[in-house]
Design a protein around this motif. Structure first.
Motif, PDB file in Angstrom:
ATOM      1  N   ALA A  56      48.950  92.246  -5.270  1.00 46.23           N
ATOM      2  CA  ALA A  56      50.203  92.609  -5.639  1.00 46.23           C
ATOM      3  C   ALA A  56      50.936  91.595  -5.986  1.00 46.23           C
ATOM      4  CB  ALA A  56      50.585  93.255  -4.519  1.00 46.23           C
ATOM      5  N   ASP A  57      51.044  90.342  -5.469  1.00 51.37           N
ATOM      6  CA  ASP A  57      51.894  89.304  -5.845  1.00 51.37           C
ATOM      7  C   ASP A  57      51.549  88.744  -7.060  1.00 51.37           C
ATOM      8  OD1 ASP A  57      49.484  88.292  -4.379  1.00 51.37           O
ATOM      9  OD2 ASP A  57      50.298  86.612  -4.792  1.00 51.37           O
ATOM     10  N   LEU A  58      50.211  89.193  -7.520  1.00 49.11           N
ATOM     11  CA  LEU A  58      50.013  88.337  -9.011  1.00 49.11           C
ATOM     12  C   LEU A  58      50.298  89.286  -9.969  1.00 49.11           C
ATOM     13  CD1 LEU A  58      46.159  87.483  -8.187  1.00 49.11           C
ATOM     14  CD2 LEU A  58      48.111  85.866  -8.085  1.00 49.11           C
ATOM     15  N   GLU A  59      50.569  90.624  -9.759  1.00 55.57           N
ATOM     16  CA  GLU A  59      50.963  91.574 -10.962  1.00 55.57           C
ATOM     17  C   GLU A  59      51.988  91.026 -12.037  1.00 55.57           C
ATOM     18  OE1 GLU A  59      52.088  95.432  -9.849  1.00 55.57           O
ATOM     19  OE2 GLU A  59      50.776  95.513  -8.238  1.00 55.57           O
ATOM     20  N   PRO A  60      52.976  90.182 -11.557  1.00 51.92           N
ATOM     21  CA  PRO A  60      53.841  89.669 -12.435  1.00 51.92           C
ATOM     22  C   PRO A  60      53.507  88.350 -13.286  1.00 51.92           C
ATOM     23  CG  PRO A  60      54.749  89.410 -10.507  1.00 51.92           C
ATOM     24  CD  PRO A  60      53.597  90.152 -10.230  1.00 51.92           C
ATOM     25  N   ILE A  61      52.579  87.825 -12.643  1.00 46.25           N
ATOM     26  CA  ILE A  61      51.895  86.347 -13.181  1.00 46.25           C
ATOM     27  C   ILE A  61      51.286  86.605 -14.413  1.00 46.25           C
ATOM     28  CG2 ILE A  61      51.192  84.307 -12.571  1.00 46.25           C
ATOM     29  CD1 ILE A  61      52.020  84.971  -9.739  1.00 46.25           C
ATOM     30  N   THR A  62      51.476  86.081 -15.612  1.00 49.32           N
ATOM     31  CA  THR A  62      50.553  86.104 -16.649  1.00 49.32           C
ATOM     32  C   THR A  62      50.155  84.778 -17.210  1.00 49.32           C
ATOM     33  OG1 THR A  62      52.741  86.236 -18.101  1.00 49.32           O
ATOM     34  CG2 THR A  62      51.342  88.189 -17.540  1.00 49.32           C
ATOM     35  N   ASP A  63      50.749  83.564 -16.701  1.00 49.88           N
ATOM     36  CA  ASP A  63      50.336  82.281 -16.810  1.00 49.88           C
ATOM     37  C   ASP A  63      49.501  81.627 -15.946  1.00 49.88           C
ATOM     38  OD1 ASP A  63      52.341  81.712 -14.950  1.00 49.88           O
ATOM     39  OD2 ASP A  63      53.701  81.317 -16.565  1.00 49.88           O
TER      40      ASP A  63
END
Length: 336
Positions: free
Chosen positions: A200-207
């Motif tokens: 879940a904590d990786l969902e907003p990370i795109t870089d």
């Protein structure tokens, strides 16, 4: 401290589990009394990834060719010998395949150096291929050089892995040693750790603020067939098994309209976020999919550590035959 030699080390999942001192899913896996004195693999990507994350103890070596005398002695031998010829999604050629004979590297080491404990790791289909005859052949050979073996089939979600993965651990004890390690008891069978809890904590990370999180294949759909194809993960459930060939068994995120990233696959295999995979997407996914999950390896290693603390070699067993026990769990339902 017990010395360990690692064969077919891959990118280091089994070795990290034996060393311990890593954290994943908000849980710390403490250091264990094992020192990896030498490790070997024939895949250069795996060797370089191991060096980057664990140390320079590893060397690139063809274990089908190199003589055992060039490898040092150790108290413990571990090795996830290649599984492709035993896999349900592979050619299923078993011992007749070129890679199917590589298990003998462990035999040669056992004969020469007589380690106290041997841990072999492979896919569960090894126990079912040709009604278990290939596994029985391997166990007979291992026991013929003075060891007693048990086979532990571990369903990894029982131990906190958020991924539907099963693995066989072939656990051997030298015949002059008393007793036997205990199979690890499940820690999460009442409530599995789910894919959304893990990712879940990786969902907003795109870089690359978390390494390897920007690496994934475009979200094209696979052509289903032969047990392969598209798999969309489900929130509240464990992930599908992470495979080395991500092009064949394509996993989509449980919520986002894309495939899983390299970091997400590494997380699902329980590699900590500071474990770096330095190659292209498919090369990294191959390393990750072929690895032993470190948190599951730590459970096995902890059992071995407890066993070694309980025994004394000053009191060798006079009758090694009394150590012999049913090697295969009843739930495998095999007959030979």
């Amino acid at each position: 401290m017990h010395t360990v030699v690692s064969l077919f080390s891959g990118c280091g999942g089994l070795d990290l589990g034996f060393q311990g001192n890593f954290s994943v899913f908000n849980r710390h896996y403490p250091a264990l009394p094992f020192e990896i004195v030498a490790a070997y693999d024939n895949f250069s990507d795996a060797v370089e990834t191991y060096k980057l994350n664990l140390g320079n103890e590893i060397a690139c070596l063809d274990l089908s060719q190199k003589p055992t005398e060039d490898i040092p002695a150790a108290d413990i031998l571990i090795g996830g010998f290649p599984c492709q010829d035993f896999s349900s999604s592979g050619p299923k050629v078993g011992l007749s395949g070129e890679r199917g004979q590589l298990y003998t590297a462990l035999t040669h080491y056992m004969e020469r150096y007589r380690p106290k404990i041997v841990i072999g790791e492979n896919v569960p289909y090894l126990a079912r291929l040709d009604r278990g005859k290939h596994l029985e052949h391997i166990l007979n050979e291992y026991e013929s050089v003075g060891y007693s073996f048990e086979v532990w089939e571990l369903y990894c979600p029982d131990y906190g892995l958020p991924q539907s993965r099963r693995r066989l651990f072939l656990v051997g004890v030298r015949n002059d040693l008393p007793g036997f390690p205990r199979k690890p008891l499940p820690t999460h069978s009442a409530a599995y750790y789910t894919i959304d809890q893990a990712l879940a904590d990786l969902e907003p990370i795109t870089d690359e603020t978390i390494t390897n999180q920007s690496q994934y294949f475009v979200a094209s759909r696979a052509t289903a067939g032969g047990g392969q194809g598209d798999h969309k993960n489900r929130r509240g459930d464990v992930a599908y098994c992470i495979r080395a060939n991500a092009r064949g068994r394509i996993q989509f995120h449980y919520e986002l309209d894309r495939r899983l990233t390299v970091r997400e696959c590494a997380r699902l295999q329980s590699f900590p976020d500071d474990y770096v995979f330095p190659y292209s997407t498919q090369r990294n996914l191959t390393l990750i999919g072929n690895a032993v999950p470190p948190m599951v390896a730590h459970q096995v290693a902890s059992s071995i550590s407890r066993y070694l603390s309980e025994i004394s070699e000053k009191q060798p067993t006079k009758n090694p035959e009394k150590l012999r026990r049913p090697r295969l769990p009843k739930q495998l339902g095999l007959s030979f």
